[in-house]
Each structure stands twice: as structure tokens, then as C-alpha cells.
Design an enzyme around this catalytic site. Sequence first.
Site, PDB file in Angstrom:
ATOM      1  N   GLY A  11      30.226  25.071 -84.012  1.00  0.00           N
ATOM      2  CA  GLY A  11      29.322  26.213 -84.174  1.00  0.00           C
ATOM      3  C   GLY A  11      30.002  27.508 -83.770  1.00  0.00           C
ATOM      4  N   GLY A  13      28.647  30.715 -83.785  1.00  0.00           N
ATOM      5  CA  GLY A  13      27.694  31.809 -83.597  1.00  0.00           C
ATOM      6  C   GLY A  13      28.101  32.588 -82.348  1.00  0.00           C
ATOM      7  CG  PHE A  14      25.654  35.865 -80.679  1.00  0.00           C
ATOM      8  CD1 PHE A  14      26.265  37.080 -80.492  1.00  0.00           C
ATOM      9  CD2 PHE A  14      24.566  35.793 -81.529  1.00  0.00           C
ATOM     10  CE1 PHE A  14      25.805  38.221 -81.139  1.00  0.00           C
ATOM     11  CE2 PHE A  14      24.097  36.920 -82.182  1.00  0.00           C
ATOM     12  CZ  PHE A  14      24.713  38.132 -81.989  1.00  0.00           C
ATOM     13  CB  VAL A  79      29.728  18.848 -87.349  1.00  0.00           C
ATOM     14  CG1 VAL A  79      29.594  17.639 -86.435  1.00  0.00           C
ATOM     15  CG2 VAL A  79      31.050  19.562 -87.086  1.00  0.00           C
ATOM     16  CD  GLU A 166      14.055  43.541 -84.727  1.00  0.00           C
ATOM     17  OE1 GLU A 166      14.664  42.582 -85.244  1.00  0.00           O
ATOM     18  OE2 GLU A 166      14.451  44.132 -83.709  1.00  0.00           O
ATOM     19  CG  ASP A 296      19.396  30.354 -80.323  1.00  0.00           C
ATOM     20  OD1 ASP A 296      19.410  30.938 -79.217  1.00  0.00           O
ATOM     21  OD2 ASP A 296      19.071  30.921 -81.380  1.00  0.00           O
TER      22      ASP A 296
HETATM   23  C1  LIG Z   1      16.324  37.122 -87.429  1.00  0.00           C
HETATM   24  C2  LIG Z   1      16.803  37.045 -85.993  1.00  0.00           C
HETATM   25  C3  LIG Z   1      16.839  38.195 -85.200  1.00  0.00           C
HETATM   26  C4  LIG Z   1      17.296  38.118 -83.883  1.00  0.00           C
HETATM   27  N1  LIG Z   1      17.364  39.265 -83.122  1.00  0.00           N
HETATM   28  C5  LIG Z   1      17.904  39.212 -81.878  1.00  0.00           C
HETATM   29  C6  LIG Z   1      18.066  40.397 -81.103  1.00  0.00           C
HETATM   30  O1  LIG Z   1      17.710  41.490 -81.537  1.00  0.00           O
HETATM   31  N2  LIG Z   1      18.637  40.285 -79.881  1.00  0.00           N
HETATM   32  C7  LIG Z   1      19.060  39.077 -79.381  1.00  0.00           C
HETATM   33  O2  LIG Z   1      19.591  39.016 -78.262  1.00  0.00           O
HETATM   34  N3  LIG Z   1      18.908  37.947 -80.077  1.00  0.00           N
HETATM   35  C8  LIG Z   1      18.341  37.983 -81.317  1.00  0.00           C
HETATM   36  N4  LIG Z   1      18.200  36.841 -82.044  1.00  0.00           N
HETATM   37  C9  LIG Z   1      18.605  35.576 -81.452  1.00  0.00           C
HETATM   38  C10 LIG Z   1      20.095  35.374 -81.546  1.00  0.00           C
HETATM   39  O3  LIG Z   1      20.559  35.706 -82.822  1.00  0.00           O
HETATM   40  C11 LIG Z   1      20.374  33.917 -81.227  1.00  0.00           C
HETATM   41  O4  LIG Z   1      19.899  33.660 -79.940  1.00  0.00           O
HETATM   42  C12 LIG Z   1      21.873  33.637 -81.278  1.00  0.00           C
HETATM   43  O5  LIG Z   1      22.363  33.811 -82.589  1.00  0.00           O
HETATM   44  C13 LIG Z   1      22.174  32.217 -80.819  1.00  0.00           C
HETATM   45  O6  LIG Z   1      23.544  32.028 -80.867  1.00  0.00           O
HETATM   46  P1  LIG Z   1      24.134  30.572 -81.067  1.00  0.00           P
HETATM   47  O7  LIG Z   1      25.617  30.732 -81.010  1.00  0.00           O
HETATM   48  O8  LIG Z   1      23.484  29.629 -80.143  1.00  0.00           O
HETATM   49  O9  LIG Z   1      23.658  30.116 -82.504  1.00  0.00           O
HETATM   50  P2  LIG Z   1      23.913  30.747 -83.932  1.00  0.00           P
HETATM   51  O10 LIG Z   1      24.230  32.187 -83.853  1.00  0.00           O
HETATM   52  O11 LIG Z   1      22.768  30.304 -84.759  1.00  0.00           O
HETATM   53  O12 LIG Z   1      25.237  29.991 -84.424  1.00  0.00           O
HETATM   54  C14 LIG Z   1      25.256  28.618 -84.699  1.00  0.00           C
HETATM   55  C15 LIG Z   1      26.421  28.318 -85.615  1.00  0.00           C
HETATM   56  O13 LIG Z   1      26.519  26.918 -85.766  1.00  0.00           O
HETATM   57  C16 LIG Z   1      26.821  26.611 -87.091  1.00  0.00           C
HETATM   58  N5  LIG Z   1      26.366  25.252 -87.372  1.00  0.00           N
HETATM   59  C17 LIG Z   1      25.091  24.778 -87.265  1.00  0.00           C
HETATM   60  N6  LIG Z   1      25.056  23.473 -87.593  1.00  0.00           N
HETATM   61  C18 LIG Z   1      26.328  23.133 -87.927  1.00  0.00           C
HETATM   62  C19 LIG Z   1      26.917  21.911 -88.370  1.00  0.00           C
HETATM   63  N7  LIG Z   1      26.192  20.799 -88.543  1.00  0.00           N
HETATM   64  N8  LIG Z   1      28.246  21.903 -88.632  1.00  0.00           N
HETATM   65  C20 LIG Z   1      28.994  23.029 -88.475  1.00  0.00           C
HETATM   66  N9  LIG Z   1      28.474  24.200 -88.052  1.00  0.00           N
HETATM   67  C21 LIG Z   1      27.151  24.257 -87.778  1.00  0.00           C
HETATM   68  C22 LIG Z   1      26.077  27.681 -87.900  1.00  0.00           C
HETATM   69  O14 LIG Z   1      26.648  27.852 -89.182  1.00  0.00           O
HETATM   70  C23 LIG Z   1      26.236  28.903 -87.011  1.00  0.00           C
HETATM   71  O15 LIG Z   1      27.372  29.668 -87.354  1.00  0.00           O
HETATM   72  C24 LIG Z   1      17.721  36.888 -83.351  1.00  0.00           C
HETATM   73  C25 LIG Z   1      17.668  35.734 -84.150  1.00  0.00           C
HETATM   74  C26 LIG Z   1      17.211  35.808 -85.458  1.00  0.00           C
HETATM   75  C27 LIG Z   1      17.189  34.568 -86.305  1.00  0.00           C
END
Ligand SMILES: Cc1cc2nc3c(=O)[nH]c(=O)nc-3n(C[C@H](O)[C@H](O)[C@H](O)COP(=O)(O)OP(=O)(O)OC[C@H]3O[C@@H](n4cnc5c(N)ncnc54)[C@H](O)[C@@H]3O)c2cc1C
Length: 425
Positions: A11, A13-14, A79, A166, A296
Site C-alpha cells: 500500500g 498511500g499516506f 496483492v 466538501e 486507515d
Molecule cells: C474523499 C476523502 C477526503 C479526505 N479528506 C481528508 C482530509 O481533508 N484530511 C485528512 O487528514 N484526511 C482526509 N481523508 C482521509 C485520508 O485520505 C486517509 O486517512 C488516508 O488516505 C489513509 O492513508 P492510508 O495510507 O492508510 O490509505 P490510502 O491512502 O487509502 O492508501 C492505501 C493504498 O493501498 C493500496 N492498496 C489497497 N489494497 C491493495 C492491494 N490489495 N494490493 C496492492 N495495493 C493495495 C491502494 O491502491 C492505496 O494506494 C480523506 C479521505 C477521503 C476518501
Amino acid sequence: MEDSYPVIIVGAGFAGVAAAKELGRKGIRVLLIDSNNYHQFQPLLYQVATSQIGVSAIARPLRAVFRRYKTVKVLTSKVDSVNAAERVITTADGRSLQADVLVIAVGAVPNFFNTPGAEEHAFPLYSVTDATKLGSGLTRLLDQADRNPDGSVDVVVVGGGPTGVETAGAMAENVKYVVSKYFSPELAARCRVHLVDMVPTVLNMFSAKSQSYATDHLKKVGVQLHMGQGVTEVRNDGVTLADGSSVPGQIVVWAGGLKAGDLIGGSGLTQGRGGRVDVKTDLTAPGVEGVYVIGDCANITDSTGAKLPQLGSVAQQAGKWAASNILADLKGESRAPFRYVDKGYMAMVGRGAAVAELGRKRIQLQGILAFLSWLLVHLALLSGLQQKIRALFSWLNGYILHSPAQVVVSGPIEKETPEQEPPGP
Ligand SMILES: Cc1cc2nc3c(=O)[nH]c(=O)nc-3n(C[C@H](O)[C@H](O)[C@H](O)COP(=O)(O)OP(=O)(O)OC[C@H]3O[C@@H](n4cnc5c(N)ncnc54)[C@H](O)[C@@H]3O)c2cc1C
């Protein structure tokens, strides 16, 4: 035969990117896997869906992000399964990979709470793909309504949290400024945006003052609020509420909640609230060795005992912290419990209008100051100089000239919007 790596992060993401950067800076060999070849900035997805900015402003190729990190290898692959006890993952293209340390950072998926019809008819908003499908759906719907002198457009946004507010605010402003200008004021008069939530007020986690500011602004730009009523069914022409009433909507946007995806379910890890993993304060998963779960897909409690929300800032800080604990593991030192620096939260309500509650003391800002803070914070958080420049240009263009960044949104959409029939005689 399994390939073996010191650290595998699933993953990007952030959370995953922050962990990989920190480990890469220290020269640790990392395999970073994501099903997309780009990092997506979720907080601005609603702006892509409403044509305020283009995809290229919020999605950055992972190989560009890690160009200078010689020990971080990016692998684009989905994955399919995780065996947490063995720290083995398998990918959709049939690879089996073993890690000394496994970091699971796969984010979340929409939680439809078993609402009939929601999965089938509603548009979620959690990925670039979701945002472009929604944008295409809206554009197609406007074109349909424009062809029919009696055609109307109703959009229902489910969920009065920051994402729902938003999205609804941006859609209503698009109707007011963009549809009037690019289609016609007559069509704009036939467009309605509805916001629905089971709780009585928007922005539940914010103060009463921020809630009241957001409510007033949404009403001012024409959003119709249906608060205090849960959605019991989503149909292809609207939603049914708990009291049996109906809200029309050719498009229903689901911003109603999150849960962990199937990958966590099949990993052998114990799941807590929202299907997420209740991690220990050092961000490792209980009951297994060498597995971190961050972002998340985890329920994170920091060193003060506070349960932290699913936010980008929590994910990013947890990614960095997990990396420092992995470095401690490698040096044979003890891990430290996660300390979260709470910078507060903010939500955009519309042009020149936002709410912000900053820091642990929750210093409150509303209106233009909050709006400017929101723009600055999001600009700073966006990954990549080119992406920042594109976003800034789009905002100047959109907020000052009311020009959409993307007037052409094309391509098939999975959830077709029903063509409106002209009324009968
Ligand atoms: C519309 C929206 C607005 C938001 N606004 C805010 C805000 O203003 N401020 C704030 O602080 N937070 C905000 N959030 C929340 C924030 O974006 C999330 O908390 C943050 O993105 C979580 O980060 P993460 O790395 O856990 O997951 P994610 O950013 O979701 O990254 C997960 C990654 O895992 C990858 N992945 C998933 N499953 C698989 C798999 N099976 N195989 C390979 N890769 C996989 C995905 O492609 C993705 O790139 C918002 C969320 C959304 C949806």
C-alpha cells in the site's frame, strides 16, 4: 519458490509512502507494492469529481516519488492475499514474497453498512477511478438534462462528514457558477444537490460553531439538507429514508463510512471495529511477529491512550513512526509507543468558506481565513512540485474565474445514469 525481502510494504498511500521514505533515507532495502503505479491524494478526490482540478494534480507516479531512493523498489501489482503469521504475500500475477518485516498499509474501502442497493447504485469516492467515474457520470447527466427541456438533475450525497460536506458544497457551487455559465441559467435552476445523514448535524466531529457555519453556507449555495434520517435503500433514481420518504437522485454519492478491505479479513489478523486491526501502541499487530499495520486499515491508539481517527495526518505520522520502530528492531533496540502530534482538522465548504479547528487547543477559524489555511495546508501536503503548481493554477482559475479545470470528462461509467424520458402528454 518465494523471493525474500528485509521489508515489504503493501500500500502506497499516506502511510506506506511515509514509511518507505523514512526507511529509504536510512538505506534499508524496501519493496513497496501498490496496485496503482501512482500515489493518490484522497483529500482532493472530490475536486476531481467536481472538475475543480485534474487527475494529474493529485496522482503522482510512485517511481517519480522514489526516484532518489536507491533502496526502495516499487512494484505495481495487486496483492491478493496476506499470511500475517508467515509474513508472506501473494500477488495477482502469481508471485509469492516473504518479508522479514511486513508493513500492511492498504487503506480502507467504502462501508455501505448492508444498505440495500448501495453497492449497486451509489458512487463511492475513495480512489482516482471513483472520482473520474463520478465526474463522468455528472457530466453525462448534465448533457442528458440539457437535451431535454424538462430534464432535471438531482444528486444525493450520503454522509455529512467532511467528505460529504466538501462534495455537496462543491457540486452546489458548480451548479451556481459553472452550469449557469457553460450550459444555461435555466438548466442550473433545474439542478439540485441533496445532503443526507442519519445524525442531526453536519460535521459531527467539529464544534457547534463550525457546524452552524457549514450548515448556513451549504444552505446559502442551495444544498438541500435532509438531516437526522438514515438511508434505508439506494435506488437508481434516489434514496429512501428511514421515515419512508424519498429523495430523488439520478446520482447518489456514498460518503457514508469506511471499513478495512478483504485483504485484512483473510490475513489471519484479529479484526476490531470497522474490520480494522487493533494495533499495539508501537503499531505492531498483536499475536504475530514482525508485522506492522498502519493507516486507515488499523485502529490506532497513541501513547496517551487516545483513539485516533482515520485521517491522512494520522496515517502519515504512523508510517514514519513504524519506520523508526523498524529501525529500532534492526538495531536490537526497543520500540517506542506512537506519539501523535494533533494538528486538528479542517473542511472546505465552498469558495471562500471553510472551517478549521487547529492544534490540540482546537483554535477555531471560519470563513476566508479557514479557506486560505485549507488551501495552504493541502498545497503543502500534495506530493510533487508539478502537482502543487497544477493544483494552485486550477484553484486560481476555478475560485476566481469560475472555470472548471476539466470540462471534458469522458469514457464509459460503470453505474449508468438513466436517460430521462420526456414527460408524456
Ligand atoms: C474523499 C476523502 C477526503 C479526505 N479528506 C481528508 C482530509 O481533508 N484530511 C485528512 O487528514 N484526511 C482526509 N481523508 C482521509 C485520508 O485520505 C486517509 O486517512 C488516508 O488516505 C489513509 O492513508 P492510508 O495510507 O492508510 O490509505 P490510502 O491512502 O487509502 O492508501 C492505501 C493504498 O493501498 C493500496 N492498496 C489497497 N489494497 C491493495 C492491494 N490489495 N494490493 C496492492 N495495493 C493495495 C491502494 O491502491 C492505496 O494506494 C480523506 C479521505 C477521503 C476518501
